[in-house]
Design a protein around this motif. Structure first.
Motif, short mmCIF file in Angstrom:
data_model
loop_
_atom_site.label_atom_id
_atom_site.label_comp_id
_atom_site.label_asym_id
_atom_site.label_seq_id
_atom_site.Cartn_x
_atom_site.Cartn_y
_atom_site.Cartn_z
N ARG A 1 -14.54 0.58 4.00
CA ARG A 1 -14.67 1.12 5.36
C ARG A 1 -16.05 1.71 5.62
NH1 ARG A 1 -13.66 -0.30 9.23
NH2 ARG A 1 -13.62 1.70 10.32
N LYS A 2 -16.71 2.17 4.54
CA LYS A 2 -18.07 2.69 4.71
C LYS A 2 -18.97 1.62 5.30
CE LYS A 2 -18.17 6.04 0.91
NZ LYS A 2 -18.67 6.17 -0.48
N GLU A 3 -18.62 0.36 5.04
CA GLU A 3 -19.42 -0.74 5.59
C GLU A 3 -18.78 -1.27 6.89
OE1 GLU A 3 -20.25 -3.62 2.51
OE2 GLU A 3 -20.99 -2.05 1.17
N HIS A 4 -17.82 -0.54 7.39
CA HIS A 4 -17.19 -0.83 8.69
C HIS A 4 -16.41 -2.13 8.76
CE1 HIS A 4 -19.46 2.62 9.95
NE2 HIS A 4 -20.58 2.01 9.57
N ARG B 1 1.30 7.51 -0.29
CA ARG B 1 0.04 7.53 -1.02
C ARG B 1 -1.07 6.77 -0.30
NH1 ARG B 1 3.47 7.13 -5.73
NH2 ARG B 1 3.15 4.92 -5.87
N MET B 2 -0.68 5.84 0.56
CA MET B 2 -1.68 5.04 1.25
C MET B 2 -2.29 5.80 2.43
SD MET B 2 -2.10 2.10 -0.03
CE MET B 2 -1.30 0.91 -1.08
N ASN B 3 -1.70 6.95 2.74
CA ASN B 3 -2.03 7.60 4.00
C ASN B 3 -3.51 7.80 4.29
OD1 ASN B 3 0.06 7.70 5.62
ND2 ASN B 3 0.63 9.82 5.25
N ASP B 4 -4.28 8.16 3.29
CA ASP B 4 -5.70 8.44 3.51
C ASP B 4 -6.39 7.35 4.30
OD1 ASP B 4 -5.21 10.58 2.03
OD2 ASP B 4 -6.53 10.06 0.34
N SER B 5 -6.19 6.09 3.85
CA SER B 5 -6.91 5.03 4.53
C SER B 5 -6.19 4.52 5.77
CB SER B 5 -7.19 3.87 3.56
OG SER B 5 -6.05 3.55 2.83
N VAL B 6 -4.87 4.73 5.81
CA VAL B 6 -4.10 4.22 6.93
C VAL B 6 -4.40 4.98 8.23
CG1 VAL B 6 -1.74 3.94 7.83
CG2 VAL B 6 -2.31 3.20 5.53
N GLN B 7 -4.85 6.21 8.09
CA GLN B 7 -5.18 7.01 9.27
C GLN B 7 -6.19 6.31 10.17
OE1 GLN B 7 -3.48 9.45 10.03
NE2 GLN B 7 -2.50 9.91 8.09
N ASP B 8 -6.99 5.49 9.55
CA ASP B 8 -8.10 4.82 10.21
C ASP B 8 -7.56 3.60 10.98
OD1 ASP B 8 -10.21 3.03 10.61
OD2 ASP B 8 -11.33 3.87 8.92
N GLY B 9 -7.87 3.48 12.25
CA GLY B 9 -7.35 2.39 13.08
C GLY B 9 -7.76 0.98 12.64
N HIS B 10 -8.75 0.88 11.80
CA HIS B 10 -9.20 -0.45 11.37
C HIS B 10 -8.51 -0.93 10.11
CE1 HIS B 10 -12.39 -0.67 14.36
NE2 HIS B 10 -12.54 0.62 14.16
N GLY C 1 -8.04 -11.04 12.27
CA GLY C 1 -9.46 -10.64 12.31
C GLY C 1 -9.87 -9.67 11.22
N LYS C 2 -8.98 -9.44 10.24
CA LYS C 2 -9.37 -8.57 9.14
C LYS C 2 -10.47 -9.24 8.33
CE LYS C 2 -6.49 -5.30 10.09
NZ LYS C 2 -7.05 -4.17 10.85
N ASP C 3 -11.45 -8.44 7.90
CA ASP C 3 -12.53 -8.99 7.07
C ASP C 3 -12.11 -9.07 5.60
OD1 ASP C 3 -14.47 -8.97 9.24
OD2 ASP C 3 -14.32 -6.79 9.10
N TYR C 4 -11.29 -8.09 5.21
CA TYR C 4 -10.79 -8.06 3.84
C TYR C 4 -9.28 -7.90 3.86
CZ TYR C 4 -15.49 -7.75 2.02
OH TYR C 4 -16.79 -8.04 1.70
N VAL C 5 -8.61 -8.64 2.97
CA VAL C 5 -7.18 -8.44 2.78
C VAL C 5 -7.00 -8.07 1.31
CG1 VAL C 5 -4.89 -9.50 2.80
CG2 VAL C 5 -6.55 -10.09 4.58
N VAL C 6 -6.39 -6.89 1.08
CA VAL C 6 -6.19 -6.43 -0.30
C VAL C 6 -4.70 -6.44 -0.60
CG1 VAL C 6 -6.79 -4.66 -1.99
CG2 VAL C 6 -8.17 -4.90 0.08
N VAL C 7 -4.32 -7.10 -1.69
CA VAL C 7 -2.91 -7.24 -2.03
C VAL C 7 -2.62 -6.52 -3.34
CG1 VAL C 7 -1.03 -8.90 -2.42
CG2 VAL C 7 -2.98 -9.56 -1.00
N GLU C 8 -1.67 -5.59 -3.30
CA GLU C 8 -1.26 -4.92 -4.54
C GLU C 8 0.06 -5.50 -5.03
OE1 GLU C 8 -0.55 -0.65 -4.31
OE2 GLU C 8 0.63 -0.70 -6.13
N THR C 9 0.09 -5.92 -6.29
CA THR C 9 1.36 -6.38 -6.86
C THR C 9 1.69 -5.53 -8.08
OG1 THR C 9 0.16 -8.08 -8.09
CG2 THR C 9 1.30 -8.78 -6.11
N VAL C 10 2.97 -5.20 -8.21
CA VAL C 10 3.42 -4.35 -9.30
C VAL C 10 4.00 -5.21 -10.41
CG1 VAL C 10 4.87 -2.38 -9.89
CG2 VAL C 10 4.21 -2.75 -7.53
N GLY C 11 3.71 -4.81 -11.65
CA GLY C 11 4.41 -5.45 -12.75
C GLY C 11 3.58 -6.51 -13.43
N VAL C 12 4.20 -7.21 -14.31
CA VAL C 12 3.51 -8.25 -15.07
C VAL C 12 4.42 -9.47 -15.15
CG1 VAL C 12 1.90 -6.94 -16.47
CG2 VAL C 12 4.29 -6.94 -17.08
N GLY C 13 4.38 -10.27 -14.13
CA GLY C 13 5.27 -11.42 -14.14
C GLY C 13 4.72 -12.58 -13.34
#
Ligand code: GTP
Ligand code: MG
Length: 330
Positions: free
Chosen positions: A86-89, A114-123, A153-165
C-alpha cells in the motif's frame, strides 16, 4: 434433439442478474464483487457467466501465495506485507483460503479480526474462501475469485492457504510468487519437505525470527537447498518477524525481484498459458461429468450399462466407449 444439442443446452446463458453484477464490477462496486465471489463459492452457473463476461480484463494482477503450517504467522505476515504494498499505492485483494471454516466457522472470524489493519483501507478487499463441496473445488473457486479480483482492477492478489496439503500445491500453481512460511518451533523444514511445500517455494520465510531457534532452522534449510541442482536459481531464505514488522521490506523486495525474473525470462506468460490450458480442459471435463450426471437419458444409459457389466455382458471400458459415442465424441 441430439445428445450434442442437449449438452449445448445444459448451460443456457444466465443473464438475469449476472449482467447487473458484471456492470457493478466494471464500475468498481465492492458489493457486486462480493456477491459474485459468493456465487463462485456456491458453484452457481451465474458465476461463470460473470467471469466469462469479465475475462478480457483478467491477467493484469500479480498473484502472491502465502502458505505454511497452521499458526506460522501467515495472516500477520500478510497484513504487514499488504501495508508495504500500500505504501506504493497499489490496490490489493486478499483471499484467505480456509478449508476448515465450513465446519468450525472459528478460523474465519479470527482471520477477519487479525486482518483489520489493512482492511480499514478502501483499496484493500479481503475475503475468506470456503466451500461446501470438495477441496479440489475450493482450489478452483479460489483461482476464479482471484480472476474476479484481477478483473475488478486489483494490482496484487494475495492468497493465504493454511496447512500442508494438496490444496496448497493447487493454489501455488495458480499464483506467480509462492511464499512458504516456516517457524523455528515447528521443526518445520523436515515436515515441509515431506509435504512437498519446500519445492513450491519461490521465497522461503522463517517467521518468528524473534524466537530462539531461527538461526538453526535457517542453517537446516540452507543445507537442504544446497541439494538442489546447481543451475536452479537459489531460493531466497528470509528471516522475518511479522509481529515486529522486521524483514517485511526485504520480503517485498524479494517478491519484486522474483516478479522481474519471471517477466524477463518470459516465464509468467508461459505459466499463464498453461493455467489457461488446464482451465479449459478442466471445464470441459466438468461440464461433461455434470451433463452425464444430470441428463435423464444418459442416466438410464449408464444405469443399464452398469447392469450389463455386473452381469458380465459388457466391461466398463466398452461401456465408456459407448457413452462417448453417444455424446458424439468418438
Ligand atoms: N513471536 C512471534 N509471534 C508471531 C509472529 N508472527 C505471528 N505471531 C503470532 O503467531 C500467532 C499466529 O499468527 P497468525 O498470523 O494468525 O498465523 P497464521 O499462520 O495465519 O495462522 P492460521 O491462519 O490459523 O494457520 C499469533 O498469536 C501471532 O501474534 C512473529 O513474528 N513473532
Ligand atoms: Mg491465518
Amino acid at each position: 434433439m441430439t445428445m450434442q444439442e442437449a449438452m449445448m443446452n445444459e448451460h443456457p446463458p444466465v443473464r438475469t442478474d449476472a449482467d447487473e453484477l458484471v456492470q457493478g464490477i466494471e464500475k468498481g462496486d465492492v458489493r457486486a464483487l462480493a456477491r459474485s465471489i459468493s456465487l463462485l463459492e456456491n458453484e452457481s452457473p451465474r458465476a461463470l457467466a460473470i467471469l466469462s463476461a469479465l475475462y478480457r480484463y483478467v491477467g493484469r494482477a500479480y498473484r502472491i501465495g502465502i502458505t505454511g503450517p497452521p499458526g506460522a504467522g501467515k495472516s500477520t505476515l500478510l497484513n504487514k506485507l499488504v501495508m508495504e504494498i500500500r505504501k506504493e499505492h497499489h490496490a490489493v485483494g486478499i483471499l484467505a483460503v480456509d478449508p476448515s471454516s465450513p465446519f468450525t466457522g472459528g478460523a474465519l472470524l479470527g482471520d477477519r479480526i487479525r486482518m483489520n489493519d489493512s482492511v480499514q483501507d478502501g483499496h484493500v478487499y479481503m475475503r475468506s474462501m470456503a466451500t461446501r463441496g470438495s477441496l479440489g473445488g475450493l482450489a478452483r473457486t479460489t483461482a476464479q475469485a482471484a480472476d474476479l479480483l484481477d478483473a475488478f482492477g486489483k494490482d496484487y492478489v494475495v492468497v493465504e492457504t493454511v496447512g500442508v496439503g494438496q490444496i496448497e500445491l493447487d493454489v501455488a500453481s495458480a499464483v506467480d510468487t509462492t511464499i512458504v512460511v516456516l517457524v523455528p518451533e515447528s521443526g518445520g523444514s523436515i515436515q515441509a519437505m515431506k509435504a512437498g511445500i519446500m519445492e513450491i517455494a519461490d521465497i522461503l520465510v522463517i517467521n518468528k525470527a524473534d524466537r530462539p531457534g531461527a538461526g538453526e532452522l535457517e542453517d537446516e534449510i540452507l543445507q537442504i537447498l544446497e541439494m538442489k541442482p546447481r543451475d536452479e536459481r537459489p531460493t531466497p531464505v528470509l528471516l522475518v518477524s511479522a509481529r515486529e514488522g522486521k524483514g517485511i521490506e526485504a520480503l517485498w523486495a524479494a517478491i519484486k525481484h522474483h516478479r522481474e525474473m519471471l517477466a524477463a525470462e518470459g516465464i509468467r506468460e508461459l505459466r499463464r498459458k498453461s493455467q489457461i490450458r488446464s482451465a479449459i480442459t478442466n471445464h470441459v471435463l466438468e461440464r461433461t461429468r455434470s451433463f452425464i450426471e444430470r441428463n435423464e437419458e444418459m442416466g438410464r444409459m449408464v444405469e443399464s450399462l452398469s447392469l450389463e457389466v455386473l452381469e458380465n455382458r459388457c466391461d466398463p471400458f466398452r461401456a465408456a466407449s459407448l457413452i462417448l459415442k453417444k455424446l458424439g465424441i468418438s
